[in-house]
Design a protein around this motif. Structure first.
Motif, short mmCIF file in Angstrom:
data_model
loop_
_atom_site.label_atom_id
_atom_site.label_comp_id
_atom_site.label_asym_id
_atom_site.label_seq_id
_atom_site.Cartn_x
_atom_site.Cartn_y
_atom_site.Cartn_z
N ALA A 103 0.82 -1.21 0.00
CA ALA A 103 0.00 0.00 0.00
C ALA A 103 0.86 1.26 0.00
O ALA A 103 0.62 2.20 -0.77
CB ALA A 103 -0.93 -0.01 1.22
N ILE A 104 1.86 1.29 0.86
CA ILE A 104 2.71 2.48 0.99
C ILE A 104 3.50 2.75 -0.29
O ILE A 104 3.55 3.88 -0.79
CB ILE A 104 3.66 2.33 2.19
N LEU A 105 4.09 1.71 -0.85
CA LEU A 105 4.91 1.90 -2.05
C LEU A 105 4.07 2.23 -3.28
O LEU A 105 4.48 3.03 -4.12
CB LEU A 105 5.75 0.65 -2.31
N SER A 106 2.89 1.60 -3.39
CA SER A 106 2.05 1.86 -4.57
C SER A 106 1.58 3.31 -4.62
O SER A 106 1.33 3.84 -5.71
CB SER A 106 0.84 0.92 -4.57
N LEU A 107 1.49 3.95 -3.45
CA LEU A 107 1.12 5.36 -3.40
C LEU A 107 2.34 6.27 -3.35
O LEU A 107 2.40 7.31 -4.02
CB LEU A 107 0.23 5.63 -2.18
N GLY A 108 3.32 5.88 -2.54
CA GLY A 108 4.49 6.73 -2.34
C GLY A 108 5.34 6.91 -3.58
O GLY A 108 6.00 7.95 -3.74
N LEU A 109 5.33 5.91 -4.46
CA LEU A 109 6.16 5.99 -5.67
C LEU A 109 5.40 6.56 -6.87
O LEU A 109 5.98 6.70 -7.94
CB LEU A 109 6.70 4.60 -6.01
N GLN A 110 4.11 6.86 -6.68
CA GLN A 110 3.31 7.39 -7.80
C GLN A 110 3.90 8.66 -8.42
O GLN A 110 3.99 8.76 -9.65
CB GLN A 110 1.88 7.65 -7.34
N PRO A 111 4.29 9.64 -7.61
CA PRO A 111 4.81 10.88 -8.23
C PRO A 111 6.05 10.67 -9.07
O PRO A 111 6.26 11.37 -10.07
CB PRO A 111 5.12 11.78 -7.01
N MET A 112 6.88 9.71 -8.70
CA MET A 112 8.15 9.49 -9.41
C MET A 112 8.01 8.54 -10.59
O MET A 112 8.60 8.75 -11.65
CB MET A 112 9.19 8.95 -8.44
#
Length: 340
Positions: A103-112
């Motif tokens: 969950a964290i990575l699928s959202l946290g890496l969205q901008p990059m």
């Protein structure tokens, strides 16, 4: 030559001796299979009937959509947990941490990276956690409970450090609309769950890997004597669970558009409850994906009815705990009678 013939005879006797208890357990398992299938159907129908009588909200489209959606997020994990239990791996307690990582990575890496690449990276890391679990359990022989709990904690700590230990928010609302959307009237997340369930059922029931998984959980010594790659099979079960937990976490994050380290708390308990109530043996060697999903349907409907009736969360926990205790107790009795 005489020594070789004697060694072959000894191997043959070992296989016969180790297969005998497994055969008795399979006979007991077949009887339990028929009885528990009928019991699950009756139990599901009873819950549906009671829910329809007890609450006017139960038989509404909105309620069933909510149940199906929440069931799908858990159900994806249930598919992987089935492989772990059938292979004799007891349980994967890294599930909450793996879901949180997804969950964290699928959202946290969205901008990059963008939505899809971020989701793929999240699944890859979750699979990596499953791989480490599998290596420790399958090849190093570490107790599954200890190994998965420790690795899950470490993996979650790394992800927390990477995002600063805060709540992560999504930056692409369109992804949430897609996951929450419907295709031909069916929620997308339900379709994804159905596809994963079908793939898991095929893998476990129609492939050599599935036969190896059942053999490994049923009788490890007999499986090894039959040249089954027992260590790889046990490791593979945890890789599968890591992968599906990452998918579940990614979908959960996209749906909520926010993720925090404790977002996956309780999912391991829900998955284990569904699998065990579905009749999958806690000690391995017996079970299937459809049985686990039937257990999931029963548990989710029962929970929904209790929630609609205003039953407090602690009481719900007591009921689900009693279900697990009863299912595990029945499994122990059947194994004792079967000589397993």
């Amino acid at each position: 030559m005489t020594d070789m013939v004697g060694e072959i005879d000894e191997i043959g006797k070992l296989r016969e001796a180790s297969a005998a208890p497994a055969s008795r357990f399979r006979r007991a398992g077949r009887l339990a299979d028929m009885g528990s299938k009928a019991g699950l159907v009756v139990a599901i129908l009873a819950v549906v009937a009671y829910g329809a009588l007890a609450s006017p909200v139960f038989f509404t489209t909105g309620n069933f959509v909510n149940v199906a959606t929440s069931m799908s997020i858990v159900g994806i994990v249930v598919v992987g947990m089935t492989f772990v239990l059938v292979s004799g791996g007891l349980a994967d307690l890294s599930v909450p941490a793996t879901i949180a990582c997804g969950a964290i990575l699928s959202l946290g890496l969205q901008p990059m990276l963008g939505t899809v690449p971020a989701f793929v990276v999240a699944m890859a890391l979750a699979s990596g956690i499953g791989l480490v679990n599998g290596l420790l359990v399958g090849y190093a022989g570490i107790n599954p409970i200890i190994a998965t709990l420790g690795i899950g904690t470490i993996g979650l700590g790394i992800v927390q450090a990477a995002v600063g230990g805060v709540i992560v928010y999504g930056t692409n609302p369109a992804s949430a609309e897609f996951v929450k959307g419907r295709l031909l009237g069916v929620p997308v997340v339900v379709i994804i769950f159905a596809a994963i369930a079908v793939a898991g059922h095929y893998l476990l029931s129609r492939t050599f890997w599935g036969r190896w998984t059942l053999a490994t959980g049923g009788n490890t010594s007999a499986a090894e004597a039959s040249a089954v790659p027992v260590r790889a099979v046990k490791a593979g079960a945890f890789v599968i669970t890591g992968l599906v937990s990452g998918i579940s976490g990614g979908l959960l994050g996209l749906t909520l558009q926010s993720a925090r380290p404790l977002v996956g708390t309780g999912y391991e308990f829900s998955a284990i409850t569904a699998v065990v109530v579905g009749g999958v043996s806690i000690m391995g060697g017996f079970g299937s994906v459809p049985r686990a999903i039937a257990g999931l349907v029963f548990v989710q409907l029962l929970t929904n009815v209790m929630a609609l009736q205003g039953v407090r969360t602690p009481v719900q926990g007591l009921v689900l705990g009693a279900l697990i205790a009863g299912a595990v107790g029945l499994d122990a009795v059947l194994r004792k009678r079967g000589g397993g």
